[in-house]
Write an enzyme that holds these catalytic residues in place. Structure first.
Site, short mmCIF file in Angstrom:
data_model
loop_
_atom_site.label_atom_id
_atom_site.label_comp_id
_atom_site.label_asym_id
_atom_site.label_seq_id
_atom_site.Cartn_x
_atom_site.Cartn_y
_atom_site.Cartn_z
N LYS A 125 37.79 40.18 42.72
CA LYS A 125 37.24 41.24 43.59
C LYS A 125 35.87 40.81 44.12
O LYS A 125 35.50 41.17 45.23
CB LYS A 125 37.16 42.56 42.85
CG LYS A 125 38.56 43.06 42.48
CD LYS A 125 38.80 44.52 42.74
CE LYS A 125 40.29 44.75 42.71
NZ LYS A 125 40.76 46.07 42.72
N LYS A 147 49.10 39.24 44.03
CA LYS A 147 49.65 40.47 43.45
C LYS A 147 49.65 41.55 44.52
O LYS A 147 48.69 41.66 45.29
CB LYS A 147 48.73 40.89 42.30
CG LYS A 147 49.03 42.23 41.71
CD LYS A 147 47.93 42.66 40.73
CE LYS A 147 46.86 43.51 41.38
NZ LYS A 147 47.26 44.86 41.76
N LYS A 170 46.70 47.69 46.36
CA LYS A 170 46.34 48.74 47.31
C LYS A 170 45.30 48.23 48.29
O LYS A 170 45.31 48.57 49.46
CB LYS A 170 45.75 49.93 46.55
CG LYS A 170 46.78 50.81 45.92
CD LYS A 170 46.10 52.04 45.34
CE LYS A 170 46.31 52.13 43.86
NZ LYS A 170 45.16 51.70 43.06
P1 ATP Z 1 43.38 47.86 43.71
O1 ATP Z 1 43.84 46.80 44.67
O2 ATP Z 1 42.47 48.87 44.34
O3 ATP Z 1 42.86 47.31 42.40
P2 ATP Z 1 45.96 48.19 42.52
O4 ATP Z 1 47.12 48.14 43.42
O5 ATP Z 1 45.65 46.98 41.70
O6 ATP Z 1 44.70 48.68 43.37
P3 ATP Z 1 45.30 49.92 40.31
O7 ATP Z 1 44.99 51.37 40.53
O8 ATP Z 1 44.17 48.99 40.11
O9 ATP Z 1 46.18 49.45 41.56
O10 ATP Z 1 46.32 49.79 39.10
C1 ATP Z 1 47.14 50.87 38.65
C2 ATP Z 1 48.21 50.31 37.72
O11 ATP Z 1 49.20 49.59 38.48
C3 ATP Z 1 47.69 49.32 36.68
O12 ATP Z 1 48.36 49.55 35.46
C4 ATP Z 1 48.08 47.97 37.25
O13 ATP Z 1 48.24 46.97 36.24
C5 ATP Z 1 49.39 48.31 37.91
N1 ATP Z 1 49.68 47.38 39.02
C6 ATP Z 1 48.90 47.20 40.11
N2 ATP Z 1 49.45 46.30 40.94
C7 ATP Z 1 50.60 45.89 40.36
C8 ATP Z 1 51.62 44.96 40.73
N3 ATP Z 1 51.53 44.29 41.88
N4 ATP Z 1 52.68 44.78 39.91
C9 ATP Z 1 52.77 45.48 38.74
N5 ATP Z 1 51.83 46.37 38.33
C10 ATP Z 1 50.76 46.58 39.12
MG MG Z 2 43.88 46.97 40.53
#
Ligand code: ATP
Ligand code: MG
Length: 331
Positions: free
Chosen positions: A111, A191, A194
């Protein structure tokens, strides 16, 4: 019943990685554990965000969780900032956390690269607040996607350090992974996230989802229709494993390896199965949105139930670290 904690950031549109990596697993665990699930808004402000949009994102995220099955009769669902004990405990944990260990965290490095112009202390301190989120409920288990394993392990260390310094107080939480712990983005590289432009949103219209799947990266060894593919290197196959039935997964695996069908046919099967699962969630979100008061009530009661637990644990912590103010009332 043992307690579980997990959280999700209102940092953008909830995507299918969040769903199969975390949320779907959260739903499966409600009968076996006392589950506390949280929309972690104080985590989401560690990167740049639109102030005017945050409220809406928080509500939208919580609504999706309920629509997926996390109703208040099955778990405690609330918004992190509604229970300020999380940030209070995070401060105390800051004082047992070496800076060097935070600098080594993979998410901080990633990040930090993505947000070079805004590497703030909150971004560095993210895992400490996450440890406080978990430990303020003395949760022993944390269901997350693979990317969060390092942070949960770090929360174990914080618990250990606190316990060693101030006496046995916190459990050392363990990770629970789903069966689809890492979904890559449509680019097939990073990965699905969001905050990156590589996600398939859970609430996107079917046409938009199809367009993203249709153009999504597949196994790079398969340049032509006649090339045999390698499902183990294909993010579309990973998604099949998350959304398709075992016989279909076997069918897809065979046809990919033998060039029995093209990637588009493979994606069509995935799309159908994916919509079969997320279509009903989209409908429930629309239903919930018909009655805005419902979510307000859910989140208020969730915060009240969590506050009761958190306040008690903070009392214990204040006592242990020597700042409990009881002595003042006796004078
Ligand atoms: P950001 O990019 O803002 O960090 P994010 O998509 O990583 O958002 P988070 O809110 O950080 O989402 O994570 C919420 C949950 O979703 C966590 O348990 C994280 O491990 C899981 N998660 C996030 N992205 C993935 C993915 N691509 N595959 C599987 N699990 C995921
Ligand atoms: Mg995340």
């Amino acid at each position: 019943m043992d307690r579980i904690f997990s959280g999700i950031q209102p940092s953008g549109e909830i995507h299918i990685g969040n769903y199969v990596g975390a949320i779907r697993n959260w739903v499966q665990l409600v009968n076996r554990y006392d589950c506390v699930y949280c929309v972690v808004d104080y985590h989401a402000i560690t990167i740049e965000y639109e102030v005017a949009l945050l409220q809406q994102r928080i509500l939208e995220t919580a609504t999706i969780l309920v629509a997926c099955g996390l109703t208040p009769d099955r778990c405690k669902l609330f918004v992190q900032s509604h229970v300020p004990e999380h940030t209070e405990l995070a401060w105390i944990f800051n004082c047992v956390t070496p800076v060097g260990e935070l600098e080594r965290m993979t998410q901080f490095k990633e990040k930090g690269r993505q947000h070079r112009h805004n590497v703030n202390v909150g971004l560095l301190d993210y895992p400490v607040l996450q440890a406080a989120d978990i430990l303020i409920y003395k949760a022993g288990n944390v269901p997350v996607g693979e990317d969060q394993v390092q942070h949960v392990e770090f929360s174990r260390e914080i618990a250990r350090k606190f316990n060693a310094r101030f006496g046995d107080t916190f459990p050392e939480p363990k990770v629970i992974l789903s069966d689809a712990p890492r979904i890559l983005g449509t680019d097939g590289n990073a990965k699905m996230s969001k905050s990156l432009n590589n996600a398939v949103g859970l609430l996107e219209p079917p046409e938009a989802i199809w367009e993203k799947l249709r153009t999504a990266a597949t196994c790079e060894h398969r340049q032509r229709r006649s090339d045999p593919g390698h499902p183990e290197h294909c993010n579309i196959f990973t998604m099949h494993q998350a959304f398709s039935k075992p016989d279909q997964i076997a069918f897809v695996d065979h046809n990919c390896r033998t060039a029995g069908f093209g990637c588009i046919e493979c994606k069509e099967i995935l799309f159908k199965n994916m919509m079969g699962e997320i279509g009903p969630i989209q409908s429930r979100v629309k239903e919930i949105n018909q009655n805005p008061q419902y979510m307000v009530d859910v989140l208020k009661s969730g915060a009240a139930r969590c506050k009761a637990i958190a306040a008690e644990v903070m009392d214990e912590v204040r006592e242990k670290i020597g700042v409990k103010s009881g002595w003042m009332s006796q004078r």
